[in-house]
Write an enzyme that holds these catalytic residues in place. Structure first.
Site, PDB file in Angstrom:
ATOM      1  N   LYS A  41       1.044   4.050  -2.927  1.00 20.72           N
ATOM      2  CA  LYS A  41       0.977   5.632  -2.529  1.00 20.72           C
ATOM      3  C   LYS A  41       2.173   6.649  -2.759  1.00 20.72           C
ATOM      4  O   LYS A  41       2.086   7.730  -3.319  1.00 20.72           O
ATOM      5  CB  LYS A  41       0.401   5.809  -1.135  1.00 20.72           C
ATOM      6  CG  LYS A  41      -1.065   5.071  -0.964  1.00 20.72           C
ATOM      7  CD  LYS A  41      -2.070   5.762  -1.936  1.00 20.72           C
ATOM      8  CE  LYS A  41      -3.550   5.384  -1.614  1.00 20.72           C
ATOM      9  NZ  LYS A  41      -4.562   5.927  -2.521  1.00 20.72           N
ATOM     10  N   TYR A  74       0.951  -1.250  -0.022  1.00 21.06           N
ATOM     11  CA  TYR A  74      -0.092   0.265   0.002  1.00 21.06           C
ATOM     12  C   TYR A  74       0.974   1.417  -0.093  1.00 21.06           C
ATOM     13  O   TYR A  74       0.772   2.066  -0.824  1.00 21.06           O
ATOM     14  CB  TYR A  74      -1.017   0.108   1.214  1.00 21.06           C
ATOM     15  CG  TYR A  74      -1.724   1.210   1.292  1.00 21.06           C
ATOM     16  CD1 TYR A  74      -2.878   1.147   0.337  1.00 21.06           C
ATOM     17  CD2 TYR A  74      -1.758   1.993   2.373  1.00 21.06           C
ATOM     18  CE1 TYR A  74      -3.858   2.246   0.315  1.00 21.06           C
ATOM     19  CE2 TYR A  74      -2.764   3.156   2.411  1.00 21.06           C
ATOM     20  CZ  TYR A  74      -3.543   3.189   1.508  1.00 21.06           C
ATOM     21  OH  TYR A  74      -4.670   4.141   1.642  1.00 21.06           O
TER      22      TYR A  74
END
Length: 295
Positions: free
Chosen positions: A161, A157
């Protein structure tokens, strides 16, 4: 209100996307609330949203858009542009894998990047030619506190990002001459369904090899869910929707990054790196803008 915008929001079937679609429509903006499989699994969500808009006499239209599919993205944006100029693209669609980083397969990592990173590339590349032609537009992309920190069990994740932040910030500088802004929102943990829908790592043998850490995923997700269940105002997802509305309605120049919710040190990171970044751009700008001349 004056200066109403036409706004496309990705991932608007639930969570922050849904809240933002409603908040913007309530302010009088014309909102295209996009979602996957609008005639299938999201049919009910689309119908409820359309009924809500009709009841309140608001300009909100659910539209089919899958950020992982080039044709779907291009078809949706072409449809919008045929009806009205698209002023604002809100890149909200995303997924949050939580688990031991090594235990995610390459295929799983690629699937996550296809949504969190390449999804933004698809929508931006489809919308920007229209915006550049008009020399006007705004891209708002949803990152996370994980876009500024590396955290255990959030490796995939965080990586997605970090990547999307670099892409969106590079666009910020390149689009400036066209009167277009690319800005980033960095929410901390908020009470959406990201916890409940978080993909687990597929390599179970790898997870088992980590011993007692194998239960870390459930412990971390449980900690976040407990925090949300307590009703802490700082974790209310409406905070993010409100900030999106503020950015849509703000005048230029908007900040490149906007932190929302519990800070977690994000602002300190942003404040410390901003002068370094600005100095770098100051030195590069005459070169990439073609302002230098040979001696």
């Amino acid at each position: 209100m004056s200066n109403l915008k036409t706004v496309l929001i990705t991932g608007a079937s639930r969570g922050i996307g849904l809240l933002s679609a409603k908040a913007l429509a309530a302010r009088g903006h014309y909102v295209y609330a996009s979602m996957r499989d609008i005639k299938g699994r999201n049919k009910s969500a689309a119908e409820k949203l359309q009924a809500w808009a009709g009841k309140n006499k608001l300009s909100l239209e659910p539209i089919e858009l899958d950020v992982t599919d080039d044709q779907s993205v291009n078809t949706a944006i072409s449809k919008i542009e045929a009806q009205r100029p698209l002023d604002v693209l809100v890149n909200n669609a995303g997924a949050m894998p939580t688990g031991l980083t090594e235990a995610y397969t390459l295929e799983q990592a690629q699937q996550n990047f296809d949504v969190n990173m390449f999804g933004i590339m698809r929508t931006s590349r489809s919308a920007l030619p229209h915006m550049r032609a008009r020399k006007s537009g705004l891209l708002i992309s949803l990152s996370s506190a994980a876009g500024r920190f590396a955290m255990p069990f959030f490796g995939i994740y965080c990586a997605s990002k970090w990547a999307m932040e670099a892409y969106c910030e590079a666009l910020h500088y390149e689009l400036e001459p066209f009167g277009i802004e690319s800005v980033i929102i960095e929410p901390s943990g908020h009470g959406t369904d990201l916890v409940k829908t978080s993909p687990a790592p597929a390599d179970k043998k790898c997870v088992e090899a980590y011993g007692s850490m194998a239960g870390g995923r459930e412990s971390l997700l449980g900690m976040f869910q407990d925090m949300f269940d307590l009703g802490d105002p700082g974790t209310d997802a409406n905070n993010v929707a409100t900030k999106i509305v503020e950015l849509v309605e703000a005048t230029s120049p908007r900040p490149i990054r906007t932190q929302v919710g519990h800070d977690m040190g994000v602002s300190a990171v942003n404040d410390s790196t901003a002068p370094i970044q600005a100095e770098l751009i100051k030195g590069l700008k005459p070169v990439y803008m073609g302002e230098t001349t040979d001696a």
